[in-house]
Design a protein around this motif. Structure first.
Motif, PDB file in Angstrom:
ATOM      1  N   ALA A  82       0.831  -1.210   0.000  1.00 38.06           N
ATOM      2  CA  ALA A  82       0.000   0.000   0.000  1.00 38.06           C
ATOM      3  C   ALA A  82       0.865   1.258   0.000  1.00 38.06           C
ATOM      4  O   ALA A  82       0.585   2.223  -0.724  1.00 38.06           O
ATOM      5  N   GLN A  83       1.931   1.259   0.802  1.00 38.48           N
ATOM      6  CA  GLN A  83       2.833   2.418   0.848  1.00 38.48           C
ATOM      7  C   GLN A  83       3.501   2.644  -0.498  1.00 38.48           C
ATOM      8  O   GLN A  83       3.606   3.781  -0.983  1.00 38.48           O
ATOM      9  N   ALA A  84       3.991   1.563  -1.102  1.00 36.33           N
ATOM     10  CA  ALA A  84       4.662   1.686  -2.398  1.00 36.33           C
ATOM     11  C   ALA A  84       3.689   2.168  -3.468  1.00 36.33           C
ATOM     12  O   ALA A  84       4.058   2.963  -4.340  1.00 36.33           O
ATOM     13  N   HIS A  85       2.444   1.702  -3.416  1.00 30.22           N
ATOM     14  CA  HIS A  85       1.446   2.133  -4.402  1.00 30.22           C
ATOM     15  C   HIS A  85       1.164   3.632  -4.266  1.00 30.22           C
ATOM     16  O   HIS A  85       1.112   4.344  -5.278  1.00 30.22           O
TER      17      HIS A  85
ATOM     18  N   ALA B  45       3.116   5.913  -2.998  1.00 29.77           N
ATOM     19  CA  ALA B  45       4.304   6.654  -3.427  1.00 29.77           C
ATOM     20  C   ALA B  45       4.430   6.652  -4.943  1.00 29.77           C
ATOM     21  O   ALA B  45       4.805   7.660  -5.556  1.00 29.77           O
ATOM     22  N   SER B  46       4.098   5.532  -5.578  1.00 23.03           N
ATOM     23  CA  SER B  46       4.167   5.445  -7.037  1.00 23.03           C
ATOM     24  C   SER B  46       3.197   6.416  -7.694  1.00 23.03           C
ATOM     25  O   SER B  46       3.549   7.121  -8.649  1.00 23.03           O
ATOM     26  N   VAL B  47       1.970   6.455  -7.173  1.00 24.91           N
ATOM     27  CA  VAL B  47       0.966   7.380  -7.723  1.00 24.91           C
ATOM     28  C   VAL B  47       1.401   8.825  -7.525  1.00 24.91           C
ATOM     29  O   VAL B  47       1.291   9.657  -8.448  1.00 24.91           O
ATOM     30  N   ARG B  48       1.919   9.127  -6.340  1.00 24.52           N
ATOM     31  CA  ARG B  48       2.337  10.496  -6.035  1.00 24.52           C
ATOM     32  C   ARG B  48       3.479  10.952  -6.948  1.00 24.52           C
ATOM     33  O   ARG B  48       3.421  12.040  -7.545  1.00 24.52           O
ATOM     34  N   TRP B  49       4.509  10.125  -7.084  1.00 29.18           N
ATOM     35  CA  TRP B  49       5.658  10.513  -7.894  1.00 29.18           C
ATOM     36  C   TRP B  49       5.346  10.485  -9.392  1.00 29.18           C
ATOM     37  O   TRP B  49       5.863  11.296 -10.157  1.00 29.18           O
ATOM     38  N   SER B  50       4.495   9.549  -9.824  1.00 31.19           N
ATOM     39  CA  SER B  50       4.102   9.518 -11.235  1.00 31.19           C
ATOM     40  C   SER B  50       3.318  10.765 -11.604  1.00 31.19           C
ATOM     41  O   SER B  50       3.509  11.347 -12.689  1.00 31.19           O
ATOM     42  N   SER B  51       2.439  11.202 -10.705  1.00 30.35           N
ATOM     43  CA  SER B  51       1.662  12.425 -10.947  1.00 30.35           C
ATOM     44  C   SER B  51       2.582  13.642 -11.005  1.00 30.35           C
ATOM     45  O   SER B  51       2.415  14.523 -11.860  1.00 30.35           O
TER      46      SER B  51
ATOM     47  N   VAL C 193      15.142   4.389  -8.213  1.00 33.12           N
ATOM     48  CA  VAL C 193      15.921   4.017  -7.034  1.00 33.12           C
ATOM     49  C   VAL C 193      15.030   3.347  -5.986  1.00 33.12           C
ATOM     50  O   VAL C 193      15.385   2.308  -5.419  1.00 33.12           O
ATOM     51  N   ARG C 194      13.871   3.929  -5.733  1.00 34.56           N
ATOM     52  CA  ARG C 194      12.969   3.390  -4.714  1.00 34.56           C
ATOM     53  C   ARG C 194      12.137   2.212  -5.209  1.00 34.56           C
ATOM     54  O   ARG C 194      11.563   1.489  -4.406  1.00 34.56           O
ATOM     55  N   ARG C 195      12.030   2.046  -6.523  1.00 37.94           N
ATOM     56  CA  ARG C 195      11.325   0.909  -7.144  1.00 37.94           C
ATOM     57  C   ARG C 195       9.882   0.798  -6.628  1.00 37.94           C
ATOM     58  O   ARG C 195       9.415  -0.289  -6.289  1.00 37.94           O
ATOM     59  N   HIS C 196       9.179   1.918  -6.607  1.00 42.52           N
ATOM     60  CA  HIS C 196       7.825   1.923  -6.060  1.00 42.52           C
ATOM     61  C   HIS C 196       6.888   0.967  -6.795  1.00 42.52           C
ATOM     62  O   HIS C 196       6.200   0.146  -6.165  1.00 42.52           O
ATOM     63  N   ARG C 197       6.856   1.070  -8.117  1.00 38.42           N
ATOM     64  CA  ARG C 197       5.898   0.252  -8.876  1.00 38.42           C
ATOM     65  C   ARG C 197       6.238  -1.241  -8.835  1.00 38.42           C
ATOM     66  O   ARG C 197       5.355  -2.065  -8.560  1.00 38.42           O
ATOM     67  N   PRO C 198       7.518  -1.624  -9.058  1.00 35.68           N
ATOM     68  CA  PRO C 198       7.844  -3.056  -8.956  1.00 35.68           C
ATOM     69  C   PRO C 198       7.605  -3.626  -7.562  1.00 35.68           C
ATOM     70  O   PRO C 198       7.182  -4.777  -7.423  1.00 35.68           O
TER      71      PRO C 198
ATOM     72  N   HIS D 210      11.756  -8.043 -10.525  1.00 33.38           N
ATOM     73  CA  HIS D 210      12.276  -8.075 -11.899  1.00 33.38           C
ATOM     74  C   HIS D 210      11.138  -8.121 -12.914  1.00 33.38           C
ATOM     75  O   HIS D 210      11.175  -7.443 -13.937  1.00 33.38           O
ATOM     76  N   PHE D 211      10.095  -8.900 -12.601  1.00 32.30           N
ATOM     77  CA  PHE D 211       8.969  -9.005 -13.542  1.00 32.30           C
ATOM     78  C   PHE D 211       7.997  -7.859 -13.400  1.00 32.30           C
ATOM     79  O   PHE D 211       7.190  -7.603 -14.290  1.00 32.30           O
ATOM     80  N   GLY D 212       8.057  -7.138 -12.269  1.00 38.87           N
ATOM     81  CA  GLY D 212       7.167  -6.002 -12.088  1.00 38.87           C
ATOM     82  C   GLY D 212       7.748  -4.711 -12.600  1.00 38.87           C
ATOM     83  O   GLY D 212       7.070  -3.671 -12.571  1.00 38.87           O
TER      84      GLY D 212
END
Length: 304
Positions: free
Chosen positions: A193-196, A198-204, A247-252, A301-303
């Motif tokens: 949940a945290q990574a998701h 962060a991914s949405v925040r940084w992608s936006s 570096v943080r690999r939020h989405r994977p 790796h696959f994500g």
């Protein structure tokens, strides 16, 4: 917590695990923070250098250009310093040792994996497996902080670990399902949940900066903003955001942690309902495989 008190109603703490786990867990956290902090600082310095270089073409003195050159030099120095510190490599080595000792401890305690109930000398097997893997990790740069024979091998087996191993199957099963599987399931759920988020925040943010770069480029082409190179500034900021996400690999990590969470929940239900004592050791080994850093890295790796 005393060994005699350990049971289904008592939660095991990190103090009940091998000292090797606690020490290397602390070092791994410190080195991880250092690694991320170094990258973040270097990206900020590069972005500031770009922002400082932009007005250098518009003003009548060389102060902004000299300051920009100083910042670029600082970024190079930071990069060299980071390479010499090898914080990321040390972080991964300490994390591997921490997770190895923790996993072996749990398998030893609950008769899982190679430590099933038929093993005649589980203490000797624990020492052999632990020291064998540590020898491999020394080859990649891990430094052993232990001193004296008393802290090696069987010296890493705590009284609570022996007490849990001596308990009946039903008690060991309940302890493992609650204090290991359920705890790890919740951890992976929170981290996904945290990574998701962060991914949405940084992608936006990077999308907004890219859009600003596009607008600045169009306005410059129309002559609205003259010679100010805002396109380069916004592009550099967007690139820094992308680099930080890599570096943080939020989405994977969102992908990997979500899959591990699902697999652990399925296995936890099976181990609490259908897995008998005969199949317990194999089920524990599979659970520990799912929770291993190697498995998460493989899913990352696959994500990507």
């Amino acid at each position: 917590m005393s060994a005699a008190a350990t049971g289904p109603s008592t939660t095991l703490s990190e103090g009940d695990l091998p000292p090797l786990f606690r020490i290397n867990d602390q070092w791994a956290i410190a080195r991880q923070s250092e690694s991320f902090r170094a990258v973040r600082t270097q990206l900020i310095v590069l972005l500031l250098a770009t922002a400082t270089a932009m007005p250098a073409e518009r003003v009548g003195n060389h102060v902004p250009a000299a300051f920009a050159a100083l910042l670029y030099t600082l970024a190079i120095v930071l990069g060299l310093y980071t390479s010499r510190r090898r914080a990321r490599a040390h972080w991964q080595a300490h994390r591997a040792v921490a997770e190895l000792s923790k996993s072996l401890a749990w398998q030893y305690m609950v008769h899982g994996g190679p430590f099933d109930s038929q093993v005649r000398n589980p203490d000797a097997l624990f020492a052999e497996r632990l020291e064998e893997r540590l020898r491999e990790l020394r080859k990649v740069g891990w430094k052993d902080s232990r001193s004296g024979a008393a802290t090696r091998g069987t010296g890493q087996i705590t009284p609570v670990m022996r007490a849990v191993r001596a308990k009946p199957f039903a008690v060991r099963r309940d302890i493992y399902l609650r204090d290991r599987l359920l705890e790890q399931h919740d951890w992976y759920r929170r981290r996904a949940a945290q990574a998701h988020r962060a991914s949405v925040r940084w992608s936006s943010l990077t999308a907004a900066l890219t859009l600003l770069a596009l607008v600045a480029s169009a306005l410059r082409a129309l002559g609205v903003i003259g010679g100010w190179d805002l396109t380069g500034l916004f592009s550099a900021a967007a690139a820094s955001g992308v680099a930080w996400q890599e570096v943080r690999r939020h989405r994977p990590l969102t992908y990997a942690h979500s899959l591990v969470e699902q697999d652990l929940e399925t296995l936890r239900v099976a181990m609490s309902t259908t897995v008998t004592e005969d199949g317990w050791a194999e089920a524990v080994a599979e659970a520990e495989r799912l929770m291993s850093p190697q498995h998460s890295d493989w899913l990352v790796h696959f994500g990507s």
